[in-house]
Scaffold this active site. Structure first.
Site, short mmCIF file in Angstrom:
data_model
loop_
_atom_site.label_atom_id
_atom_site.label_comp_id
_atom_site.label_asym_id
_atom_site.label_seq_id
_atom_site.Cartn_x
_atom_site.Cartn_y
_atom_site.Cartn_z
CG ASP A 109 -0.20 -0.31 2.67
OD1 ASP A 109 0.71 -0.82 2.48
OD2 ASP A 109 -0.51 0.48 3.57
CE1 TYR A 126 8.78 -2.24 1.86
CE2 TYR A 126 6.80 -1.09 2.52
CZ TYR A 126 7.20 -2.24 2.09
OH TYR A 126 6.67 -3.52 2.00
CE LYS A 184 7.54 -4.49 -2.10
NZ LYS A 184 7.81 -5.82 -2.16
#
Length: 282
Positions: A103, A126, A130
């Site tokens: 998310d 992060y 991703k």
């Protein structure tokens, strides 16, 4: 099929291994860094070719969200470069890849659940690494399925549920964020979904998966303590500003799961039912 599971020592990887016994028609290669360094391109190509790998479930990632702010290069290697290597290797065999994402590819400014086709805008290392990993994987392998998930917990490893249970027993009072909203995901439920996708056939694209429902970290903690029978700890709500972290967190990261439910004909459990199941096992 010969299926490679990476990150087998993590929360999701461990749940995958437990479920493999129910899907014994396939051969599984469970690896972590000791068995296969996925940041080593030649090692990945050699492993996939030697073991005639037909599909890969990449559960490996650099998930220390705050540490990633300082260790961007390592986060990029594991979250961006490695998925590209895995995708390239399995594409050469005409195989498929399931890449687990997060998310955190969104900034959390929505007020309605994020659909898989909404514009991404990560605001942490992060999240950025991703998202770049999603792109690398999809560019390198035609049959790539991205599954974004959130607030993962299980009976394995370190996670929020275990931490709140431990602190609830140790401390008379806890402060927990109440203005970050999302949905917890029991790793076992995600593993069941992944096996459903494998059995029914990989439909490439981006999907979202978490348990059903919406909750704050504060409410989640209250539920953990109630279900675990912890009554001696007072939990009070905190604003995010009272608990600053190196990496920015999405204030709203509820995921819309319509696509994965309709594509694979699955029902997703309500978060509290799954939480009870996990705590009973713990």
């Amino acid at each position: 099929m010969n299926i490679l599971i990476t990150g087998c020592n993590g929360q999701l990887g461990n749940e995958m291994q437990l479920l493999e016994k129910q899907h014994a028609t396939h051969t599984y290669y469970n690896t972590d860094v000791a068995e296969l360094d996925i940041t080593d391109k030649q090692a990945v190509l050699k492993f996939v070719d030697k073991n005639h790998i037909d599909g890969i479930v990449n559960c490996a990632a650099y998930t220390a969200v705050d540490k990633a702010e300082e260790n961007e290069e390592l986060a990029r290697l594991l979250n961006t470069v490695a998925p590209g290597y895995l995708a390239e290797a399995v594409e050469q065999r005409g195989g498929w890849l399931i890449q687990i994402s997060t998310d955190y590819v969104f900034d959390g400014t929505n007020h309605t659940p994020y659909t898989p086709n909404e514009p991404t805008c990560p605001n942490s290392v992060y999240g950025r690494t991703k998202l770049a990993g999603e792109i690398m994987a999809m560019q390198a392998c035609q049959r790539t399925m991205i599954i974004r998930t959130a607030w993962l917990y299980s009976t394995f490893g370190n996670n929020f549920v275990k931490t709140m249970m431990r602190l609830g027993k140790e401390k008379p009072e806890l402060g927990v964020i109440f203005d970050q909203i999302g949905t917890p995901t029991y790793a076992r439920d995600l593993a069941v979904c992944i096996f459903t996708a494998i059995e029914k056939g990989i439909v490439p694209g981006i999907y979202h998966f978490s348990n059903e429902g919406v909750i704050s970290w504060y409410d989640f903690t209250k539920a953990i303590h109630r279900i675990a029978g912890i009554t001696t700890c007072h939990v009070r709500p905190l604003h995010s500003s009272e608990y600053p972290t190196p990496a920015a967190r999405p204030h709203y990261s509820v995921l819309d799961k319509t696509k994965i439910k309709e594509t694979y004909g699955i029902e997703i459990p309500y978060w509290e039912e799954s939480l009870k199941e996990c705590i009973e096992k713990l």
